[in-house]
Design an enzyme around this catalytic site. Sequence first.
Site, PDB file in Angstrom:
ATOM      1  N   GLU A   1       1.064  13.910  14.683  1.00 44.53           N
ATOM      2  CA  GLU A   1       1.089  12.529  14.211  1.00 44.53           C
ATOM      3  C   GLU A   1      -0.320  11.978  14.165  1.00 44.53           C
ATOM      4  O   GLU A   1      -0.716  11.288  13.239  1.00 44.53           O
ATOM      5  CB  GLU A   1       1.959  11.667  15.145  1.00 44.53           C
ATOM      6  CG  GLU A   1       2.174  10.230  14.646  1.00 44.53           C
ATOM      7  CD  GLU A   1       1.127   9.221  15.122  1.00 44.53           C
ATOM      8  OE1 GLU A   1       1.199   8.068  14.676  1.00 44.53           O
ATOM      9  OE2 GLU A   1       0.248   9.565  15.923  1.00 44.53           O
TER      10      GLU A   1
ATOM     11  N   SER B   1       9.637 -15.832 -13.001  1.00 46.08           N
ATOM     12  CA  SER B   1      11.061 -16.113 -13.211  1.00 46.08           C
ATOM     13  C   SER B   1      11.961 -14.867 -13.177  1.00 46.08           C
ATOM     14  O   SER B   1      13.087 -14.960 -12.693  1.00 46.08           O
ATOM     15  CB  SER B   1      11.271 -16.918 -14.495  1.00 46.08           C
ATOM     16  OG  SER B   1      10.943 -16.129 -15.612  1.00 46.08           O
TER      17      SER B   1
ATOM     18  N   HIS C   1       8.434   2.598  -1.840  1.00 49.23           N
ATOM     19  CA  HIS C   1       9.201   1.407  -1.466  1.00 49.23           C
ATOM     20  C   HIS C   1       8.564   0.161  -2.095  1.00 49.23           C
ATOM     21  O   HIS C   1       7.346  -0.011  -2.030  1.00 49.23           O
ATOM     22  CB  HIS C   1       9.224   1.271   0.058  1.00 49.23           C
ATOM     23  CG  HIS C   1      10.422   0.547   0.591  1.00 49.23           C
ATOM     24  ND1 HIS C   1      10.637  -0.794   0.353  1.00 49.23           N
ATOM     25  CD2 HIS C   1      11.482   0.972   1.331  1.00 49.23           C
ATOM     26  CE1 HIS C   1      11.778  -1.158   0.956  1.00 49.23           C
ATOM     27  NE2 HIS C   1      12.316  -0.103   1.545  1.00 49.23           N
TER      28      HIS C   1
END
Length: 731
Positions: free
Chosen positions: A393, A617, A674
Amino acid sequence: MKNKLFPLLLLLGAISVTAQDRIIGFSEKASEAQKELEADYEKQLSADNLDQWMKLLAAEPHWVGTEYGEKNVKWMEKQFKSWGYKTEIDTYHVLFPYPKVRVLELTAPTTYSAKLEAVAVEGDPYTAQGDKLLPSYNAFSTDGDVEAELVFVNYGIPSDYDELEKLGIDVKGKIVIAKYYGSWRGIKPKLAAEKGAIGCIIYSDPEDDGYAQGDVYPEGPYKNKTGVQRGSVMDMPLYPGDVLTPGYAATKDAKRLKREDAPTITKIPVLPISYEDAQPLLEALKGPVAPASWRGALPLTYHIGPGPAKVHLKLEFDWQLKPAHNLIATLEGDEFPDEWVIRGNHHDAWVHGASDPISGMVALLEEARVVAKLAKAGNKPKRTLVYCAWDAEEPGLIGSTEWVEDHIPELKEKAVAYINTDGNSRGYLGAGGSHSLQAMVSQVAHAVTDPQKGVSVAERRKAANVMRGGDNSFKLSALGSGSDYTPFIQHTGIASLNLGYGGEGSGGEYHTIYDTYSHYTRFKDPGFDYGVALANTAGRISLRLANAEVLPFELTQWHSTIETYLGEVMKTLEDMRAEVEKHNKLVSADTYELVMDPKKPIAPAKMKEEVPYLDFSPIQNVVADLKKSIATFSKADVLALSGAKKAQINQQLMGMEQVLLQDKGLPRRDWFKHQIYAPGFYTGYGVKTLPGVREAIEQQEWKEAQEQIGVLATTLKNFDVQVQQLNSMVQ
Ligand SMILES: [Zn+2]
């Protein structure tokens, strides 16, 4: 005073107990059984286990590829097996540089050779392991041999370079020296290289985690003059994981990039140093005095340069493939074996890593032990629990990223959620993650008792929020990067959480030789009370996800979070416009010029490009539609439906986070898919929510911003379709 408040507190307590009477996702009866199970679970958690296991796992340095690291993995595997888990060790072959040559010297106007070594301290035998300790360096710095004038760049983040530009100072062809903090470390060499610097030095100023904060090690927890923070400088905002295998697993025979072509290795050499080594370099700088906010706590006047200080930096690394061993331990679910609740923590450290990562690792082990014990006693989890101990990691989320990249189709089909922990210490609950899990985590946080105050950890967290000017509610923060949840949420769309206690165990030991069992048990969490609190919190969350009749994803709070983010992004644009208008007015009125001290000239202020209006919008409309669809779903009595219907709804809920991905990813970094959460391109660990739109606005890429508004609207529209499908299932 206390006595007068008492009845009120009792009343509040009673209300909060009633409000959380039924656990989200459980019927009344199942909720009672789950509460009993959790009480039993909590009772069996043992601080002694955490203590003993940390002493063992953090006894010697164990970075990726070390013998001790492998020994730890095998020892943990043995424990899991003895508790009744099915285990496997998944090994990947990943590039990991080890420092061969590290030279840093001041060559003009005086000379100094950096020591680059932290000293052993009395009372901490782990710091006296000599050659076993990993030399201090930044992993994924390129090799290099450079000599140039030095420039002090504060934290080396974008706003610092704006300031330098005003002062007319250019870092082209120079070596920069930056303080740690202010951003993730990898941003410093990335930005320095973009600005034309040829080398980068990073040092820990005593103002940030040394004597200005408190007593230094071994008297206190803070950094002594020789301590050096190691760490990765890989360009993780581009993609994390093995630098040679972007987007696919680093298996033995995988096709690999050539090292020269790996885009996430730095463009310039970079080395971290202590404040003892930084002081002579900073003392030799002249030129303008640094702005007040740039100055640290060293006993000197901070100058920017360039020069006359000149430094020579020479770095060479041994670039080898090393085996990264991930341990995967599975307890099969009784009813839904193909629905996985995944729980992970990394096991590799820079040196001993008592705090980072072992304090989280031992909490995970204790959870797994007790969960298996309960299962043996007849409380088998309904869904499969998968416990993961990740390797590598520290150099760049490598073990977890390679494993995820290796298992994407299976994970997309089976993963319910991923729950991550890492370092842990005394203090407040920090919880970040997918906002569809916020309501569930809040309920758990109200059920876990703070070991020092006797109130729930949620109450303590909320009190801390209020003191910092926030509101009195329990919220999840958004996830950027910095630990192993990144490949799960941002690349694969698995709802994720990151949990840890902290805030009262601060120190300067992070990634140094001082992050040891001795340091941890004196300063971070003596007695392991918060280690047990972490196991209690993460364990209850895992058990609720594993046993829920209807998966505890709650969309009303998710929706209000999205609305908040949208409001923030729109306000950013308005603020930028107001700022530019004000600036341009001052420029045309010659105001900057009039106040400038002619003895301290700065570059003349220029007119800035006006900020256009964007059309939000498309997003606003779909956010309004979503509100209606979600309101319909939240009114449905899902728990009353048949088992088959509930199973169908659970399948749908499991896939919802994936709908928030766009396959082509974010602009210029397609690994990050994402559309709600990403680490910032120029912040590293720091999150950017609605990243496509937000970063385009911040970078003043107006055309791209409008395009990204369209992409986000499409993403949210897809999510709305999913909610409507849920609504048709509950009819
Ligand atoms: Zn860590």
